[in-house]
Design a protein around this motif. Structure first.
Motif, mmCIF file in Angstrom:
data_model
loop_
_atom_site.group_PDB
_atom_site.id
_atom_site.type_symbol
_atom_site.label_atom_id
_atom_site.label_comp_id
_atom_site.label_asym_id
_atom_site.label_seq_id
_atom_site.Cartn_x
_atom_site.Cartn_y
_atom_site.Cartn_z
ATOM 1 N N GLY A 35 34.248 51.528 26.596
ATOM 2 C CA GLY A 35 34.394 50.065 26.484
ATOM 3 C C GLY A 35 35.592 49.275 26.208
ATOM 4 N N MET A 36 36.443 50.199 26.321
ATOM 5 C CA MET A 36 37.956 49.557 26.341
ATOM 6 C C MET A 36 38.219 48.782 27.457
ATOM 7 N N SER A 37 38.900 47.563 27.418
ATOM 8 C CA SER A 37 39.178 46.841 28.442
ATOM 9 C C SER A 37 40.711 46.391 28.292
ATOM 10 N N VAL A 38 41.551 46.323 29.848
ATOM 11 C CA VAL A 38 42.513 45.900 29.724
ATOM 12 C C VAL A 38 42.756 44.648 30.874
ATOM 13 N N ARG A 39 43.652 43.676 30.588
ATOM 14 C CA ARG A 39 43.637 42.675 31.572
ATOM 15 C C ARG A 39 45.182 42.693 32.279
ATOM 16 N N TYR A 40 45.457 42.762 33.580
ATOM 17 C CA TYR A 40 46.624 42.802 33.908
ATOM 18 C C TYR A 40 46.825 41.448 35.039
ATOM 19 N N ILE A 41 47.963 40.878 35.284
ATOM 20 C CA ILE A 41 48.060 40.007 36.221
ATOM 21 C C ILE A 41 49.245 40.331 37.126
ATOM 22 N N HIS A 42 48.835 39.800 38.527
ATOM 23 C CA HIS A 42 49.731 40.327 39.651
ATOM 24 C C HIS A 42 50.710 39.442 39.349
ATOM 25 N N PRO A 43 52.139 40.264 39.518
ATOM 26 C CA PRO A 43 53.450 39.468 39.361
ATOM 27 C C PRO A 43 53.735 38.305 40.377
ATOM 28 N N LEU A 44 53.135 38.329 41.537
ATOM 29 C CA LEU A 44 53.506 37.635 42.418
ATOM 30 C C LEU A 44 52.234 36.385 42.933
ATOM 31 N N HIS A 45 51.149 36.994 42.942
ATOM 32 C CA HIS A 45 49.920 36.154 43.281
ATOM 33 C C HIS A 45 49.191 35.430 42.082
ATOM 34 N N GLY A 46 49.522 35.899 40.883
ATOM 35 C CA GLY A 46 48.737 35.450 39.614
ATOM 36 C C GLY A 46 47.352 35.819 39.299
ATOM 37 N N PHE A 47 46.766 36.338 40.177
ATOM 38 C CA PHE A 47 45.417 36.719 39.815
ATOM 39 C C PHE A 47 45.111 37.681 38.822
ATOM 40 N N ASN A 48 44.193 37.768 38.143
ATOM 41 C CA ASN A 48 43.666 38.896 36.814
ATOM 42 C C ASN A 48 43.099 40.025 37.587
#
Length: 232
Positions: free
Chosen positions: A90-103
């Protein structure tokens, strides 16, 4: 936060395959749920974020290395947060794209402390067209029925969430699969019974929008029976 189109998802996932190969990582298998899945199926042109599930701690660690390790001319995703229950299911991690900005949201086995990535969901998943050659970053789409189920219990009633559910209904779903998977989830985790009233609310909302679809009516009757059992 930027939107990500189907074409961008395809391009990014091919880059991640190239990066995983350069890093000589063991194969990583990801299961797409939500808008990213629908975009790759051609059911929507773009999505606000990409949601993926991996099956265990080892796959999570490999994916973390893939996303965060610098490689020249290839993307390094920026970690926004990691849930406090590190490496529990159930662990969750959120990343963001460095150029396009989507999650890019990553879940380990369980999504938002609700549905589990069950063996049956895994068995129904399929490789999308154009990704058959991937050996290091393996992409799988959960079935339309399973996207519907995930969205029914995790959506926030935003306009786009309702639109996504309607689009899925209009493809012609097998609601027996949806019901069987609910039964499967409940048999393994009784605590999930609390999501049944939420699902009923979602189904009612859908029927207000698109009318009395036979399959939705059948699903609603099933959910009503479960709700009755909850309050006996």
């Amino acid at each position: 936060m930027g939107a990500v189109t189907r074409e961008m998802i395809i391009a990014e996932f091919h880059l991640l395959e190239e990066k995983a190969k350069l890093l000589n990582l063991e194969p990583i298998r990801v299961y797409l749920i939500g808008g990213g899945n629908m975009a790759l199926r051609g059911l929507k042109s773009a999505t606000k974020d990409i949601d993926i599930v991996v099956t265990n701690r080892g796959q999570s660690s490999l994916l973390e290395a893939l996303l965060e390790t610098p490689v020249p001319k290839l993307p390094v995703y920026l970690r926004q947060y990691r849930s406090q229950w590190d490496y529990d299911l159930g662990m969750s991690v959120r990343y963001i794209h460095p150029l396009h900005g989507f999650n890019l949201d990553v879940f380990v086995k369980r999504v938002l402390n609700k549905l589990h990535l069950s063996g049956d969901i895994v068995s129904r998943a399929e490789v999308p067209e154009g990704f058959e050659s991937h050996e290091f970053f393996e992409v799988y789409l959960v079935s339309k029925e399973d996207i519907f189920l995930f969205k029914s219990v995790t959506s926030m009633e935003r306009v786009r969430d309702v639109e996504d559910l309607i689009a899925l209904v209009e493809t012609g779903l097998d609601y027996e699969i949806v019901i069987q998977e609910i039964e499967n989830q409940l048999s393994k985790d009784e605590s999930l019974r609390h999501i049944i009233p939420l699902m009923m609310h979602r189904v009612d909302l859908l029927m207000q929008q698109i009318g009395a679809v036979k399959g939705l009516m059948h699903l609603k009757e099933y959910l009503r029976e479960i709700c009755g059992e909850l309050y006996e």
